[in-house]
Every structure is written in structure tokens, then in C-alpha cells.
Design a protein around this motif. Structure first.
Motif: not given
Length: 280
Positions: A36-42
Motif C-alpha cells: 500500500w501507498g500513503w493513505a491507500g492512494r496506491t
């Protein structure tokens, strides 16, 4: 790598679209591995293409009205501009775009790199003990990147004029040469044998910007920092002053926000050196 987003709706939505994209691109995602990327962005995961090629499937999301511009198109633009840089950049194999309920999703299928990054943290915490050939490859790759013509912008003159006086304490130095930069050359984006990851933000920057960035993230390891300076002689030269002051200002700004605190003292020492060079 980040944890799954705290919002279960975001987590479910991203996983569902990642699965739909895998089907659309005819790839098989390996079970049990997601990043996962930051805050679910990716959301990224290892996969295999229909022919068995190891690949990486990354999904990025944004509000539909913000799904454009430098960061959104960075990987695709980099593929068009650089290809795989003689094997030093993971090639982008396919892109798949979807808009659903006001949110845009872009899936990027790339050649998978199985070797680990040199550091889990952008700031180097240990001596990587890299061979001369690795450093030579890095210098060659950044030289090729610098020579590419683009209208993408990584560093803006207006930012330099505002941030350098505030955080370094000197007027923004004159940029003698603008070149193309990867713009995020730190140790969590580098692999041995050399691969350079994360091409979202590339664009025009002052000459020496990439080497100045790597130097900044090496400051806790003096031997490696010295090696960066030796490999990239633009650092310490009049031509490199603008790039060094820009990177120093950018990271001191992050320190002022509570990030990269381990670099605070070395960055302040670097800024003192830059002030002395400016006044010499």
C-alpha cells in the motif's frame, strides 16, 4: 510501504479495482502479497503476465478532476522518454484507465524487479558497500536522463526564490543550466545491480539536482556522502550551487514540518557551507 488505509471502504474499493484491472490486463496477481501507498492512494502487487513474465501491477487513484498532470502521467511519460534505460529502469508494459463514481484509477503494469531496494528508508542508515561499477552505472544513467528534452518541470524557479532564502539563508543562486532530472534519487528508490525506481516526478531542474538529492540522503554516512561528491564533481562547484541550495532548502523545510529529523544537524551544516560558498 504503508499499512492498509484505515477507512475500510477505501481498502475494499482499491482491492476490487486492482482485481478488475488484473483481469482486464490478463495478468495473474500473486496471492498474499500487497503493498500500500500513503493513505491507500496506491496499491501494488507482484503478478505474472499471460506468457509467464514476472510483472508488477500498481494501481493509483485520485478524484477524477485531479487525475492529470506531472505525477499522474510520470511513469507513462518516462516510458516514452527513456524506455528501460538499458535495463536500469523497469519498463512500463501497459496502462489501464478507468473512472468510477467520480474517482479515476490508473493501473500501471511494469517489469518486475525482485532485488530489494538498498534501503527501506530514503535516508541511508548503513554503508551500502557498492562496487565501482554500480557508481559508474548510476552516473551514466543520470547523464542520459539529463540529456533528454522535456517540458515537464520538477523544480520551479519561484519555489527556489522563496525557499532558499528562508531555509538556507542566501538569495537563490542563478541557475547556469537547467537539465532533466529523475527528481527523487534516494536510497529507497535504488537497487543493486542498478535499477532506479519511481519516475512519477521527473522533469526539469537545476544541473546537479539528482546528485545533490542523493548526497543529502547520504549525510548520515560520511563515507558514502564523500563517494557521491567524488562521483558527481558538479557538487561543490559553482554550477552545482543552485541545485544544492534547492535540495538543502527542500529537506530543511521537511524538517520544519517534523520529518527527516535525523538529517536536521547535517543539513544545517550543509547550509552553512552553502552560505560560505555564496559569499566567497
Amino acid at each position: 510501504m504503508y499499512s492498509p488505509p484505515p477507512d475500510p471502504d477505501t481498502e475494499q474499493r482499491m482491492r476490487a479495482h486492482h482485481a478488475h484491472t488484473a483481469k482486464a490486463l490478463d495478468v495473474q496477481v500473486e496471492p498474499g502479497a500487497e503493498f500500500w501507498g500513503w493513505a491507500g492512494r496506491t496499491l501494488g502487487a507482484p503478478a505474472h503476465t499471460a506468457t509467464g513474465m514476472p510483472a508488477w501491477l500498481r494501481l493509483v487513484s485520485a478524484p477524477e478532476d485531479k487525475a492529470a498532470g506531472k505525477l499522474w502521467d510520470g511513469a507513462l511519460d518516462a516510458q516514452h522518454a527513456f524506455g528501460d534505460l538499458d535495463g536500469h529502469r523497469p519498463a512500463l508494459l501497459a496502462v489501464h484507465d478507468v473512472v468510477d463514481d467520480g474517482t479515476a484509477y490508473r493501473a500501471e503494469l511494469s517489469v518486475r524487479v525482485d532485488e530489494p531496494v538498498l534501503s527501506d528508508d530514503p535516508v541511508l542508515q548503513h554503508d551500502p558497500q557498492l562496487p565501482d561499477s554500480w557508481w559508474n552505472d548510476l552516473a551514466g544513467v543520470l547523464e542520459k536522463v539529463a540529456a533528454v528534452d522535456t517540458d515537464r518541470v520538477a523544480v520551479r524557479q519561484q519555489y527556489m526564490e522563496r525557499a532558499i532564502p528562508e531555509f538556507v539563508g542566501i538569495p537563490a543562486p542563478t541557475v547556469s543550466c537547467w537539465t532533466t532530472a529523475h527528481a527523487d534519487v534516494h536510497w529507497a528508490n535504488l537497487i543493486a545491480p542498478l535499477r532506479l525506481l519511481d519516475w512519477e516526478g521527473w522533469g526539469r531542474a537545476p544541473e546537479g539536482y539528482d546528485s545533490a538529492t542523493l548526497y543529502a540522503y547520504s549525510l548520515l554516512q560520511p563515507d558514502t556522502a564523500a563517494r557521491v561528491r567524488a562521483v558527481f564533481p558538479v557538487l561543490g562547484s559553482p554550477a552545482g550551487l543552485a541545485a544544492e541550495a534547492t535540495v538543502c532548502a527542500q529537506l530543511l523545510q521537511t524538517v520544519s514540518r517534523g520529518d527527516n529529523l535525523t538529517l536536521a544537524d547535517p543539513l544545517r551544516g550543509w547550509s552553512e557551507e552553502l552560505r560560505c560558498r555564496q559569499s566567497a
